[in-house]
Design a protein around this motif. Structure first.
Motif, PDB file in Angstrom:
ATOM      1  N   THR A   1       0.835  -1.196   0.000  1.00 41.65           N
ATOM      2  CA  THR A   1       0.000   0.000   0.000  1.00 41.65           C
ATOM      3  C   THR A   1       0.875   1.254   0.000  1.00 41.65           C
ATOM      4  OG1 THR A   1      -0.091  -0.172   2.421  1.00 41.65           O
ATOM      5  CG2 THR A   1      -1.946  -1.065   1.168  1.00 41.65           C
ATOM      6  N   LYS A   2       0.320   2.361  -0.470  1.00 43.34           N
ATOM      7  CA  LYS A   2       1.038   3.618  -0.563  1.00 43.34           C
ATOM      8  C   LYS A   2       0.828   4.477   0.678  1.00 43.34           C
ATOM      9  CE  LYS A   2       2.683   3.430  -4.845  1.00 43.34           C
ATOM     10  NZ  LYS A   2       4.116   3.614  -5.189  1.00 43.34           N
ATOM     11  N   TYR A   3       1.853   5.244   1.047  1.00 41.07           N
ATOM     12  CA  TYR A   3       1.716   6.177   2.156  1.00 41.07           C
ATOM     13  C   TYR A   3       2.678   7.345   1.952  1.00 41.07           C
ATOM     14  CZ  TYR A   3       6.100   4.477   4.203  1.00 41.07           C
ATOM     15  OH  TYR A   3       7.419   4.161   4.426  1.00 41.07           O
ATOM     16  N   ALA A   4       2.396   8.448   2.634  1.00 41.85           N
ATOM     17  CA  ALA A   4       3.264   9.630   2.587  1.00 41.85           C
ATOM     18  C   ALA A   4       4.268   9.541   3.725  1.00 41.85           C
ATOM     19  CB  ALA A   4       2.420  10.902   2.707  1.00 41.85           C
ATOM     20  N   ASP A   5       5.572   9.538   3.384  1.00 43.38           N
ATOM     21  CA  ASP A   5       6.577   9.440   4.434  1.00 43.38           C
ATOM     22  C   ASP A   5       6.794  10.787   5.101  1.00 43.38           C
ATOM     23  OD1 ASP A   5       8.070  10.922   2.671  1.00 43.38           O
ATOM     24  OD2 ASP A   5       9.588   9.391   2.302  1.00 43.38           O
ATOM     25  N   LEU A   6       7.686  10.825   6.093  1.00 43.92           N
ATOM     26  CA  LEU A   6       7.900  12.045   6.866  1.00 43.92           C
ATOM     27  C   LEU A   6       8.361  13.201   5.979  1.00 43.92           C
ATOM     28  CD1 LEU A   6       8.089  13.617   9.509  1.00 43.92           C
ATOM     29  CD2 LEU A   6      10.379  12.649   9.843  1.00 43.92           C
ATOM     30  N   ASN A   7       9.266  12.951   5.050  1.00 42.86           N
ATOM     31  CA  ASN A   7       9.758  14.024   4.187  1.00 42.86           C
ATOM     32  C   ASN A   7       8.630  14.650   3.376  1.00 42.86           C
ATOM     33  OD1 ASN A   7      12.436  13.768   4.997  1.00 42.86           O
ATOM     34  ND2 ASN A   7      12.901  12.247   3.436  1.00 42.86           N
ATOM     35  N   GLU A   8       7.727  13.828   2.871  1.00 40.47           N
ATOM     36  CA  GLU A   8       6.611  14.337   2.083  1.00 40.47           C
ATOM     37  C   GLU A   8       5.666  15.162   2.956  1.00 40.47           C
ATOM     38  OE1 GLU A   8       4.589  15.192  -1.268  1.00 40.47           O
ATOM     39  OE2 GLU A   8       6.422  14.000  -1.164  1.00 40.47           O
ATOM     40  N   VAL A   9       5.420  14.699   4.181  1.00 38.37           N
ATOM     41  CA  VAL A   9       4.547  15.435   5.103  1.00 38.37           C
ATOM     42  C   VAL A   9       5.190  16.758   5.489  1.00 38.37           C
ATOM     43  CG1 VAL A   9       3.464  15.409   7.385  1.00 38.37           C
ATOM     44  CG2 VAL A   9       3.429  13.347   5.971  1.00 38.37           C
ATOM     45  N   LEU A  10       6.497  16.743   5.778  1.00 37.65           N
ATOM     46  CA  LEU A  10       7.204  17.979   6.125  1.00 37.65           C
ATOM     47  C   LEU A  10       7.126  18.995   4.983  1.00 37.65           C
ATOM     48  CD1 LEU A  10      10.414  16.554   7.838  1.00 37.65           C
ATOM     49  CD2 LEU A  10       8.634  17.916   8.946  1.00 37.65           C
ATOM     50  N   GLU A  11       7.340  18.537   3.762  1.00 41.40           N
ATOM     51  CA  GLU A  11       7.262  19.435   2.614  1.00 41.40           C
ATOM     52  C   GLU A  11       5.856  20.002   2.450  1.00 41.40           C
ATOM     53  OE1 GLU A  11       8.043  19.383  -2.243  1.00 41.40           O
ATOM     54  OE2 GLU A  11       8.518  17.633  -1.009  1.00 41.40           O
ATOM     55  N   THR A  12       4.850  19.153   2.654  1.00 34.33           N
ATOM     56  CA  THR A  12       3.465  19.597   2.532  1.00 34.33           C
ATOM     57  C   THR A  12       3.140  20.684   3.546  1.00 34.33           C
ATOM     58  OG1 THR A  12       2.743  17.439   1.698  1.00 34.33           O
ATOM     59  CG2 THR A  12       1.052  18.845   2.673  1.00 34.33           C
ATOM     60  N   VAL A  13       3.553  20.477   4.792  1.00 34.22           N
ATOM     61  CA  VAL A  13       3.275  21.454   5.844  1.00 34.22           C
ATOM     62  C   VAL A  13       4.065  22.736   5.613  1.00 34.22           C
ATOM     63  CG1 VAL A  13       3.395  21.908   8.324  1.00 34.22           C
ATOM     64  CG2 VAL A  13       2.686  19.654   7.513  1.00 34.22           C
ATOM     65  N   ASN A  14       5.340  22.594   5.273  1.00 33.41           N
ATOM     66  CA  ASN A  14       6.170  23.789   5.021  1.00 33.41           C
ATOM     67  C   ASN A  14       5.590  24.667   3.924  1.00 33.41           C
ATOM     68  OD1 ASN A  14       8.499  24.035   6.740  1.00 33.41           O
ATOM     69  ND2 ASN A  14       9.251  22.117   5.871  1.00 33.41           N
ATOM     70  N   ASN A  15       5.109  24.040   2.868  1.00 41.23           N
ATOM     71  CA  ASN A  15       4.570  24.803   1.738  1.00 41.23           C
ATOM     72  C   ASN A  15       3.300  25.574   2.105  1.00 41.23           C
ATOM     73  OD1 ASN A  15       6.599  23.901   0.068  1.00 41.23           O
ATOM     74  ND2 ASN A  15       5.400  22.234  -0.808  1.00 41.23           N
ATOM     75  N   ALA A  16       2.604  25.121   3.146  1.00 35.87           N
ATOM     76  CA  ALA A  16       1.356  25.768   3.543  1.00 35.87           C
ATOM     77  C   ALA A  16       1.577  26.919   4.528  1.00 35.87           C
ATOM     78  CB  ALA A  16       0.403  24.748   4.155  1.00 35.87           C
ATOM     79  N   PHE A  17       2.778  27.038   5.091  1.00 39.88           N
ATOM     80  CA  PHE A  17       3.031  28.080   6.092  1.00 39.88           C
ATOM     81  C   PHE A  17       3.199  29.449   5.439  1.00 39.88           C
ATOM     82  CE2 PHE A  17       3.412  25.201   9.539  1.00 39.88           C
ATOM     83  CZ  PHE A  17       3.442  25.974  10.699  1.00 39.88           C
ATOM     84  N   PRO A  18       2.708  30.503   6.112  1.00 31.74           N
ATOM     85  CA  PRO A  18       2.960  31.870   5.633  1.00 31.74           C
ATOM     86  C   PRO A  18       4.435  32.207   5.807  1.00 31.74           C
ATOM     87  CG  PRO A  18       1.908  31.923   7.786  1.00 31.74           C
ATOM     88  CD  PRO A  18       1.894  30.490   7.345  1.00 31.74           C
ATOM     89  N   SER A  19       4.892  33.223   5.120  1.00 34.77           N
ATOM     90  CA  SER A  19       6.313  33.582   5.153  1.00 34.77           C
ATOM     91  C   SER A  19       6.773  34.008   6.546  1.00 34.77           C
ATOM     92  CB  SER A  19       6.590  34.709   4.159  1.00 34.77           C
ATOM     93  OG  SER A  19       5.820  35.863   4.475  1.00 34.77           O
ATOM     94  N   ASP A  20       5.837  34.464   7.378  1.00 35.74           N
ATOM     95  CA  ASP A  20       6.197  34.953   8.707  1.00 35.74           C
ATOM     96  C   ASP A  20       6.020  33.887   9.778  1.00 35.74           C
ATOM     97  OD1 ASP A  20       7.210  37.015  10.291  1.00 35.74           O
ATOM     98  OD2 ASP A  20       5.216  37.510  11.028  1.00 35.74           O
ATOM     99  N   GLY A  21       5.849  32.637   9.384  1.00 34.22           N
ATOM    100  CA  GLY A  21       5.656  31.577  10.357  1.00 34.22           C
ATOM    101  C   GLY A  21       6.423  30.331   9.985  1.00 34.22           C
ATOM    102  N   THR A  22       6.733  29.524  10.981  1.00 33.03           N
ATOM    103  CA  THR A  22       7.392  28.248  10.745  1.00 33.03           C
ATOM    104  C   THR A  22       7.097  27.328  11.921  1.00 33.03           C
ATOM    105  OG1 THR A  22       9.482  27.171  10.138  1.00 33.03           O
ATOM    106  CG2 THR A  22       9.589  28.846  11.862  1.00 33.03           C
ATOM    107  N   PHE A  23       7.642  26.138  11.906  1.00 30.99           N
ATOM    108  CA  PHE A  23       7.400  25.190  13.000  1.00 30.99           C
ATOM    109  C   PHE A  23       8.651  24.357  13.248  1.00 30.99           C
ATOM    110  CE2 PHE A  23       6.628  22.730   9.229  1.00 30.99           C
ATOM    111  CZ  PHE A  23       7.066  21.442   9.544  1.00 30.99           C
ATOM    112  N   THR A  24       8.732  23.808  14.449  1.00 26.59           N
ATOM    113  CA  THR A  24       9.785  22.862  14.807  1.00 26.59           C
ATOM    114  C   THR A  24       9.155  21.727  15.590  1.00 26.59           C
ATOM    115  OG1 THR A  24      10.277  24.104  16.842  1.00 26.59           O
ATOM    116  CG2 THR A  24      11.611  24.605  14.886  1.00 26.59           C
ATOM    117  N   GLN A  25       9.885  20.615  15.686  1.00 24.11           N
ATOM    118  CA  GLN A  25       9.426  19.465  16.479  1.00 24.11           C
ATOM    119  C   GLN A  25      10.555  18.991  17.392  1.00 24.11           C
ATOM    120  OE1 GLN A  25       7.857  17.270  12.879  1.00 24.11           O
ATOM    121  NE2 GLN A  25       6.274  16.665  14.341  1.00 24.11           N
ATOM    122  N   PRO A  26      10.888  19.798  18.391  1.00 28.59           N
ATOM    123  CA  PRO A  26      11.972  19.409  19.295  1.00 28.59           C
ATOM    124  C   PRO A  26      11.531  18.328  20.275  1.00 28.59           C
ATOM    125  CG  PRO A  26      10.942  21.410  20.079  1.00 28.59           C
ATOM    126  CD  PRO A  26      10.291  21.085  18.756  1.00 28.59           C
TER     127      PRO A  26
END
Length: 227
Positions: free
Chosen positions: A33-58
């Motif tokens: 079966t197909k799934y989205a790996d972590l890199n794909e999810v990270l790219e998806t979330v990053n692309n949706a963020f406004p230029s004045d915002g970001t996120f981390t997962q410490p």
């Protein structure tokens, strides 16, 4: 309101409005079966963020030594922890040490933390049909209980018990994103047996209890992400 004064809530709102489901490019080797790996999810979330915002997962550790995976959203003026997941120590096996097991668990939890918090709705192919599998597992356990009434725990493992263990290994491997062989090696290392077909029904019950505990830990981790 200028972009420089954007709030954390504004960031979250914009992300949820802009985000699209990640592309499922990876294939689960166990089920095809197909799934989205972590890199794909990270790219998806990053692309949706406004230029004045970001996120981390410490990973943060409290005074008691307890580790927590934290999702933190940042703007130029502020930051906020918006999701936390406690980390538990994973058991090792002959092929994977504690650091590797923890690394695999963190990768898994990071992906589901992001998917859950930002409302990504792609089908959970790498963990699909868990409810159906749990239902089938419950039915198998009921059938197995009836079979055990007719078989001594000291007798060699029967086909029904053997099949249930293999199904549970399959389910646990899928939930933890490991291979069936890795789960099997972990069982052999912990319980010191050589071959599955040489154990008794009573010994097999111990394996099932352990496997069920592994399954519950994985499902609990997913539930924590969704909260």
């Amino acid at each position: 309101m200028t972009e420089n004064n954007i709030s954390i809530n504004d960031v979250i709102l914009q992300v949820r409005q802009n985000i699209r489901n990640p592309v499922k490019k990876e294939t689960n080797p166990l089920y095809g079966t197909k799934y989205a790996d972590l890199n794909e999810v990270l790219e998806t979330v990053n692309n949706a963020f406004p230029s004045d915002g970001t996120f981390t997962q410490p990973i943060k550790i409290d005074a008691g030594g307890n580790a927590t995976l934290v999702l933190t959203i940042w703007t130029k003026n502020s930051s906020e922890d918006v999701s936390t997941i406690p980390l538990v120590e994973a058991d090792t096996n002959k092929r994977t040490n504690k650091i590797q097991m923890m690394g695999q668990a963190i990768t898994y939890l990071r992906r589901y933390q992001l998917k859950s918090f930002f409302g990504l709705g792609d089908a959970d192919d790498d963990g699909q049909d868990n409810s159906n599998q749990n239902y089938r597992s419950s039915n198998n356990q009921n059938k197995l209980s009836r079979n055990n009434n007719q078989n001594s725990s000291n007798e060699p493992i029967n086909s029904a018990m053997n099949k249930q263990i293999l199904e549970m290994i399959d389910t646990v491997a899928k939930l933890w994103e490991l291979s069936n062989q890795q789960i099997y090696d972990q069982l052999k290392s912990k319980f010191k047996f050589t071959r599955l077909d040489m154990i008794t029904n009573g010994f097999a019950q111990k394996l099932l209890v352990y496997l069920n505990g592994m399954k519950k830990e994985a499902l609990k981790a997913r539930n924590n992400v969704r909260k």
